[in-house]
Structures are given as structure tokens and as C-alpha cells.
Design a protein around this motif. Sequence first.
Motif, PDB file in Angstrom:
ATOM      1  N   LEU A 152      23.610  37.090  27.679  1.00 60.33           N
ATOM      2  CA  LEU A 152      22.633  36.877  26.396  1.00 60.33           C
ATOM      3  C   LEU A 152      22.054  35.380  26.667  1.00 60.33           C
ATOM      4  N   ILE A 153      22.827  34.692  27.104  1.00 61.26           N
ATOM      5  CA  ILE A 153      22.134  33.229  27.423  1.00 61.26           C
ATOM      6  C   ILE A 153      21.043  33.031  28.202  1.00 61.26           C
ATOM      7  N   LYS A 154      21.395  34.002  29.503  1.00 60.65           N
ATOM      8  CA  LYS A 154      20.278  34.124  30.568  1.00 60.65           C
ATOM      9  C   LYS A 154      18.822  34.778  29.929  1.00 60.65           C
ATOM     10  N   THR A 155      19.183  35.654  29.127  1.00 63.60           N
ATOM     11  CA  THR A 155      18.142  36.359  28.546  1.00 63.60           C
ATOM     12  C   THR A 155      17.390  35.683  27.664  1.00 63.60           C
ATOM     13  N   VAL A 156      17.834  34.905  26.805  1.00 61.67           N
ATOM     14  CA  VAL A 156      17.116  33.885  25.747  1.00 61.67           C
ATOM     15  C   VAL A 156      16.689  32.694  26.793  1.00 61.67           C
ATOM     16  N   GLU A 157      17.228  32.318  27.653  1.00 58.85           N
ATOM     17  CA  GLU A 157      16.575  31.185  28.272  1.00 58.85           C
ATOM     18  C   GLU A 157      15.143  31.939  29.212  1.00 58.85           C
ATOM     19  N   ALA A 158      15.360  33.019  29.483  1.00 60.92           N
ATOM     20  CA  ALA A 158      14.039  33.584  30.103  1.00 60.92           C
ATOM     21  C   ALA A 158      13.016  33.802  29.033  1.00 60.92           C
ATOM     22  N   VAL A 159      13.192  34.010  27.851  1.00 66.35           N
ATOM     23  CA  VAL A 159      12.425  34.132  26.723  1.00 66.35           C
ATOM     24  C   VAL A 159      11.802  32.907  26.488  1.00 66.35           C
TER      25      VAL A 159
END
Length: 209
Positions: A152-159
Motif C-alpha cells: 500500500l505504501i509503495k502504491t501511494v508513493e507511486a501515485v
Amino acid sequence: KVRLTHYFARQAGVHTELIIRGQKAQPITMLAARVYVKAHGKKRFVVALKYEGEKNYRYLVASDMSWRHSDIARVYTLRWLVEVFIEDWKQYAGWNRLAKQQGEEGSTRGVIMSLLYDHMLLLHPEQSVRLENKQPGLPVGCLTERIKAEALIKTVEAVVTADEPKQQLEAFTAAIISVLPERRSKKHLAGLDLGKQEPSESLKYRAAA
């Protein structure tokens, strides 16, 4: 030949402490004897113990006479870890009711998948560091939750770091919504045929009579 209850009642037990799973020390009363057990047809090492507050002994029967009775009782407390392992299988490894394939073949494949799953978790950076340094490892459930949080953190970071974060957020939101389950509530009866809920004209006269 006498019953174990009568045999161990002949002498007072020794009050000592039992280390539970290498951690907590718990007061117990313990006795032990190497005796011939009729049901087994041979000599066994029988350990009788009861925890604080218990009236009756519980018995451990060991076949290896070379162990000390205190070591047998202490190692037996590790049996609880088997129950934890089974619980992890049921909750996190798709076992029990979550198994899609039933029967012997399904059970075998479930075990293989479960062991592969556990093996992959051993390669998790935080887990491998702990094991290399002789530290207690993290349980399966804890590692699974950490991996979900990391994803989830990596996804938010990518966004956030994308060239067009608004479009990325919209795409991410749509992807999440598309996989959310849709369950119809059985409490809401809209659109269902609930039968006739009013008096019948032909029965009004019978009811009046």
C-alpha cells in the motif's frame, strides 16, 4: 498392578517451577517413575504433574528412559506450537474451509502451497535478518500484514511521485473499486416476492362467522 492414581498417591509431590515454552515460569507439583505400563506392554517413564490450583495429576508417558523428568515436562510445553501452526494454516494459508479443492489431492496441494508460502516468507528481508542474528522470527500473520502495508505504501508513493498524480489516483481508485466484493444483504427484502400480506375476500365471511 495398581492404577497410576494410586501409585503416585503414595508419596507427596515435589513443588517446583516449570518453564513454559522457554519463557514464563509456573509453579507445579511433579512426580516421576520408571514403571512397567500394562497397556504398553513395556517399561515407560511416567511423569505426573499438576499446575497450581489443580487437584488431580495429569500424566506424560515417555519411551526414552535417558531423559530427566523435568526435561520431558519442559519440552512437552512446546506441543502448543503445533496448535498455533494449524491456526496459521487455517487463517492465512487457505486451509480448512478456504480450500478450493477438497479430498486427498486437495489436501496434499494445500500442504505444498502452504509450505511454499511459508518458505517465501522466510526470505522477507526483516525475517531473514532476524533469523541470521538468532532472534525470534515474526509469525506468518504479522509478516502478511507487513507485506500488505508495504504494498500500500509503495502504491501511494507511486501515485504521489507520478507526473500526473490526479490521473494515477483516479486509476488506483477505480482499480480498488473493481475488486471490492458486492454482497446482497439478506435483511433488505426489496424486490422479493414476499407473498400476499392482506386478507382474502373469500375468507372474510368465514372469519366473521
